[in-house]
Enzyme design. Sequence first.
Site, short mmCIF file in Angstrom:
data_model
loop_
_atom_site.label_atom_id
_atom_site.label_comp_id
_atom_site.label_asym_id
_atom_site.label_seq_id
_atom_site.Cartn_x
_atom_site.Cartn_y
_atom_site.Cartn_z
N ASN A 5 0.83 -1.21 0.00
CA ASN A 5 0.00 0.00 0.00
C ASN A 5 0.86 1.26 0.00
O ASN A 5 0.39 2.34 0.31
CB ASN A 5 -0.90 0.01 1.24
CG ASN A 5 -1.77 -1.24 1.30
OD1 ASN A 5 -2.35 -1.63 0.30
ND2 ASN A 5 -1.84 -1.87 2.46
N HIS A 35 -14.22 -2.90 5.45
CA HIS A 35 -13.04 -3.50 6.07
C HIS A 35 -13.36 -4.03 7.48
O HIS A 35 -14.23 -3.48 8.18
CB HIS A 35 -11.96 -2.42 6.17
CG HIS A 35 -10.62 -2.94 6.59
ND1 HIS A 35 -10.16 -2.87 7.88
CD2 HIS A 35 -9.63 -3.55 5.88
CE1 HIS A 35 -8.95 -3.40 7.95
NE2 HIS A 35 -8.61 -3.82 6.74
N GLU A 90 -16.41 2.91 2.88
CA GLU A 90 -15.04 3.28 2.49
C GLU A 90 -15.07 4.18 1.26
O GLU A 90 -16.03 4.12 0.48
CB GLU A 90 -14.22 2.02 2.15
CG GLU A 90 -14.05 1.08 3.32
CD GLU A 90 -13.31 -0.21 2.98
OE1 GLU A 90 -12.46 -0.22 2.07
OE2 GLU A 90 -13.60 -1.21 3.66
N SER A 131 -10.79 -1.59 -0.28
CA SER A 131 -9.41 -2.08 -0.19
C SER A 131 -9.12 -3.30 -1.05
O SER A 131 -8.00 -3.50 -1.49
CB SER A 131 -9.06 -2.39 1.26
OG SER A 131 -9.93 -3.40 1.77
N ASP A 144 -14.18 5.82 5.54
CA ASP A 144 -12.80 5.35 5.67
C ASP A 144 -12.03 5.72 4.40
O ASP A 144 -12.31 5.20 3.32
CB ASP A 144 -12.83 3.83 5.89
CG ASP A 144 -11.46 3.21 6.06
OD1 ASP A 144 -10.51 3.67 5.40
OD2 ASP A 144 -11.35 2.25 6.84
N HIS A 172 -7.44 4.15 1.65
CA HIS A 172 -6.77 3.91 0.36
C HIS A 172 -6.88 5.08 -0.60
O HIS A 172 -6.42 4.99 -1.73
CB HIS A 172 -7.31 2.62 -0.28
CG HIS A 172 -6.96 1.42 0.54
ND1 HIS A 172 -5.75 0.78 0.42
CD2 HIS A 172 -7.65 0.78 1.53
CE1 HIS A 172 -5.71 -0.24 1.29
NE2 HIS A 172 -6.85 -0.25 1.97
N LYS A 184 -0.31 3.84 4.60
CA LYS A 184 -0.40 3.43 3.18
C LYS A 184 0.33 4.49 2.35
O LYS A 184 1.55 4.52 2.39
CB LYS A 184 -1.86 3.21 2.83
CG LYS A 184 -2.46 2.13 3.78
CD LYS A 184 -3.85 1.74 3.47
CE LYS A 184 -4.52 1.02 4.63
NZ LYS A 184 -3.90 -0.23 5.07
C1 PLP Z 1 -10.01 0.15 4.42
C2 PLP Z 1 -9.06 -0.02 5.55
N1 PLP Z 1 -9.34 0.57 6.72
C3 PLP Z 1 -8.52 0.44 7.78
C4 PLP Z 1 -7.37 -0.30 7.71
C5 PLP Z 1 -6.49 -0.42 8.92
O1 PLP Z 1 -5.44 0.49 8.84
P1 PLP Z 1 -4.06 0.20 9.56
O2 PLP Z 1 -3.32 -0.77 8.70
O3 PLP Z 1 -3.42 1.52 9.68
O4 PLP Z 1 -4.39 -0.40 10.90
C6 PLP Z 1 -7.03 -0.92 6.52
C7 PLP Z 1 -5.79 -1.72 6.44
O5 PLP Z 1 -5.52 -2.49 5.60
C8 PLP Z 1 -7.89 -0.79 5.41
O6 PLP Z 1 -7.62 -1.38 4.24
#
Ligand code: PLP
Length: 379
Positions: free
Chosen positions: A42, A128, A171, A175, A200, A203, A236
């Site tokens: 990422n 997620h 989101e 992801s 969220d 990404h 990321k």
């Molecule tokens: C959409 C999404 N939200 C939250 C997270 C969690 O973030 P972090 O890796 O900083 O804990 C991820 C991690 O892959 C993600 O893809």
Amino acid sequence: MQETKLKNLTFLSQLPAYFSRLESQKRVRTLDPPTGLDFCSNDYLGLSQNPKLLEALKEGIDLYGAGSTASRLVRGHRSVFEELESEFSNWVHAESSLFLANGYAANVGAISCVADPSYLIFCDRKNHASLMDGVRLSGGKKVYYRHSDLNHLEELLQKYSGHANKMIVTESIFSMDGDSSDLSSLIHLKEKYGCLLYLDEAHSIGVFGEKGAGLSSAQVPSQISNIDFRMSTFGKALGLEGAMISTSSDARKYLLHSARTFVFSTAPLPAIAHAGLSAIRLVKEMDAEREKVLSHSEYLRSRLHKLGKDTGNSSSQIVPILLGSEAIALDLADKLAKSGFQAKAIRPPTVDVSRIRVSINAKVEKQDLDGFIRIIKEN
Ligand SMILES: Cc1ncc(COP(=O)(O)O)c(C=O)c1O
């Protein structure tokens, strides 16, 4: 799909049987250092190896030491956290922001303390795990809508329109599928039905929007304040770790006192916050890298389509190659690895359809894409 959950674990002696059931699905780790061209991380802008960012991180350690020693509410607080929050808020046009250790902690902490059992929480089917864990911990009632199907969301909102407390959780860029949400319509629905909107941006931050300020900045620049909570990660495109919840000043104050993953957890390394300031400054200036990543992703999609491959509704730097089975996905990942490409198979139960989840970063060149496509074509 093979059952991998350990049901009714009463004795550790059951573990060998559990592991043998897992054998066909075992999770694959790549030992450090990873080899092959990065088609799966990422690190979208390549910042994790940026010399200026590395320097800032080292400088942060010299300035602040290693660990923060305690929760920010005890003695872990440093003014650099607030500097970072303020600079981040300016960047993403938020009233205020709160910095947490990572995106997982941010989603779990924020959703579970904002919603409570009186809430109905409308969740995209492909949210997620960290979002869904926050929802579960809140005690609110979860209502799933079909992935990105806002007609279905509206049907459900109508059905429950008499319910007082409602939240929509989704989101920006999904992801595992790399498709994007329609933020303008989501804002319309949240206003019409009186819901909170939690978005969220893990990404999309750094990759989309003006100066990389996220999909909300790209799609709804004049309506950003209508999104009640935006979660953006530093792990990321920003090349570090950590996460911000951007929201109103009052809501930030509430989270600071009530989000359990903030209150009851050691503050992140102050050096991360110090480096975070550099990451923001660097990312803002990376329009050329953003363009490259997105045009290369488009090129990859079009070449894959010519080969008859299905990339779903991907419209971002995340390009899934959807495949017929776990075995096909694992085999292709293996062949790609042997040809020097790191692109991982993602399988149920993490996703519904097995795939190679390709993610394009700014260091990937056109000839790398052509080499990758050649391997796909041969297999
Ligand atoms: C959409 C999404 N939200 C939250 C997270 C969690 O973030 P972090 O890796 O900083 O804990 C991820 C991690 O892959 C993600 O893809």
